[in-house]
Design an enzyme around this catalytic site. Structure first.
Site, PDB file in Angstrom:
ATOM      1  N   LYS A 103       0.744  -1.240   0.001  1.00  0.00           N
ATOM      2  CA  LYS A 103      -0.139  -0.190   0.189  1.00  0.00           C
ATOM      3  C   LYS A 103       0.887   1.164   0.052  1.00  0.00           C
ATOM      4  O   LYS A 103       0.409   2.156  -0.661  1.00  0.00           O
ATOM      5  CB  LYS A 103      -0.980  -0.105   1.409  1.00  0.00           C
ATOM      6  CG  LYS A 103      -2.058  -1.066   1.276  1.00  0.00           C
ATOM      7  CD  LYS A 103      -2.965  -0.827   2.182  1.00  0.00           C
ATOM      8  CE  LYS A 103      -4.251  -1.553   1.978  1.00  0.00           C
ATOM      9  NZ  LYS A 103      -5.271  -1.578   2.970  1.00  0.00           N
ATOM     10  N   ASP A 138     -10.730   3.419   1.565  1.00  0.00           N
ATOM     11  CA  ASP A 138     -10.824   3.005   3.029  1.00  0.00           C
ATOM     12  C   ASP A 138     -11.686   3.969   3.445  1.00  0.00           C
ATOM     13  O   ASP A 138     -12.569   3.984   4.418  1.00  0.00           O
ATOM     14  CB  ASP A 138      -9.682   2.593   3.989  1.00  0.00           C
ATOM     15  CG  ASP A 138      -9.050   1.223   3.471  1.00  0.00           C
ATOM     16  OD1 ASP A 138      -9.989   0.538   3.016  1.00  0.00           O
ATOM     17  OD2 ASP A 138      -7.895   0.798   3.975  1.00  0.00           O
TER      18      ASP A 138
END
Ligand code: ATR
Length: 298
Positions: free
Chosen positions: A83, A118
């Site tokens: 990520k 997210d």
């Protein structure tokens, strides 16, 4: 790039239209539920596309990303451990930059753009579970100080929450977040957490406590008011000990499975040109898969 267009290729003197493809890149990647979610939506909306898993080691990630388009992918999800690397290898939007991590990539012409879904996964799930929550939440307590906490804090501040208090086992990480996010964010000792709950209208667990094979999060929720909301980002199990305790007190809860499903919406829209719906059917499908994996001991 229009999402409705399929990739047109010129083969053997005639133009053929091939289905769009996206993938989730991780190491390991077998546990990812993203293929289940995206392939469900592809089928449901009758879109000729494909969503695959790509197991890519850390040292191979950069070259894989460099050849993403050549491999036929219009974009990808990125999971552990890539990520942060994905942030450096793409053009991130503001939220991905501030959160410091990317989970969604897409090609915009020759540019590989990225974001962190997210943030909206967390917010959209809260909107679904506790409509208009942001009218009443003046103070939120966030447990944990990792990447998930950063996404949650960014989301809460973007929706106007006046005060966010972070508590983390390692106090220095909470302190670093306070410095990064500015004056609306405070950090508190984990040991003084229960005192902090008295005037808290939203409690969010972003730690791994309560996850399958991890210790439970044991916290006395009695100081929380009757209208408080409790959210957990853990989704194995879906009903964590924290959420079960909150539900037993009659509090509104928002679970990690809801967040997982909502965070997938934007990627699907970007890659396949249709904003998909998070339905009870999809939730049941993924919940059953999580249950089955848990009972196999995975
Ligand atoms: P992510 O990026 O997915 O949020 P992470 O950076 O590993 O993952 O963060 C995990 C969080 O769970 C951290 O806040 C961690 O606390 P530390 O910063 O002190 O490591 C928290 N956590 C993990 N195990 C814990 C435990 N047994 N007790 C309390 N907090 C724990």
């Amino acid at each position: 790039m229009s999402g409705d267009r399929r990739i047109a290729q010129y083969r053997g003197g005639r133009s053929v239209t091939t289905a769009r493809a996206a993938c989730v890149i991780g190491w390991p990647v077998e546990h990812s539920r993203s293929p289940l979610i995206h392939n469900y939506w592809l089928k449901r909306y009758g879109i000729a596309g494909e969503y695959r898993r790509e197991a890519v080691r850390k040292e191979d990630f950069s070259s894989f990303i460099g050849t993403l388009a050549a491999r036929g992918y219009v974009g990808a999800n990125v999971t552990v451990p890539h990520k942060e690397a994905a942030l450096a290898l793409s053009l991130p939007d503001e939220r991905a930059r501030i959160v410091g991590a990317v989970n969604t990539l897409w090609h915009d012409g020759d540019v590989l753009r990225s974001t962190n879904t997210d943030v909206e996964g967390f917010l959209d799930n809260l909107d679904a579970c506790a409509p208009h929550w942001d009218r009443n939440v003046t103070k939120a307590v966030v447990l944990g100080a990792g990447g998930a906490a950063r996404a949650v804090i960014y989301g809460l501040l973007s929706r106007g929450v006046g005060r966010v208090v972070i508590a983390n086992r390692t106090a220095s990480r909470a302190e670093a977040l306070r410095e990064a996010f500015g004056e609306r964010v405070r950090s508190r000792d984990w040991s003084s957490l229960e005192k902090e709950l008295t005037d808290t209208s939203l409690l969010v667990n972003t730690t791994t406590l309560g996850m399958h094979r991890q210790p439970p999060l044991t916290l006395d929720l009695a100081p929380l008011g009757r209208h408080a909301i409790v959210a957990d980002i853990v989704y194995v199990p879906v009903m964590t000990p924290l959420l079960a305790a909150a539900a037993a007190r009659g509090l509104v809860i928002a679970d990690g499975l809801g967040m997982l499903l909502h965070q997938a919406v934007r990627g699907f829209a970007l890659w396949f040109g249709k904003t998909p719906e998070v339905t009870g059917d999809l939730r049941a499908l993924v919940a059953a898969d999580l249950d089955a994996a848990q009972s196999r001991g995975q």
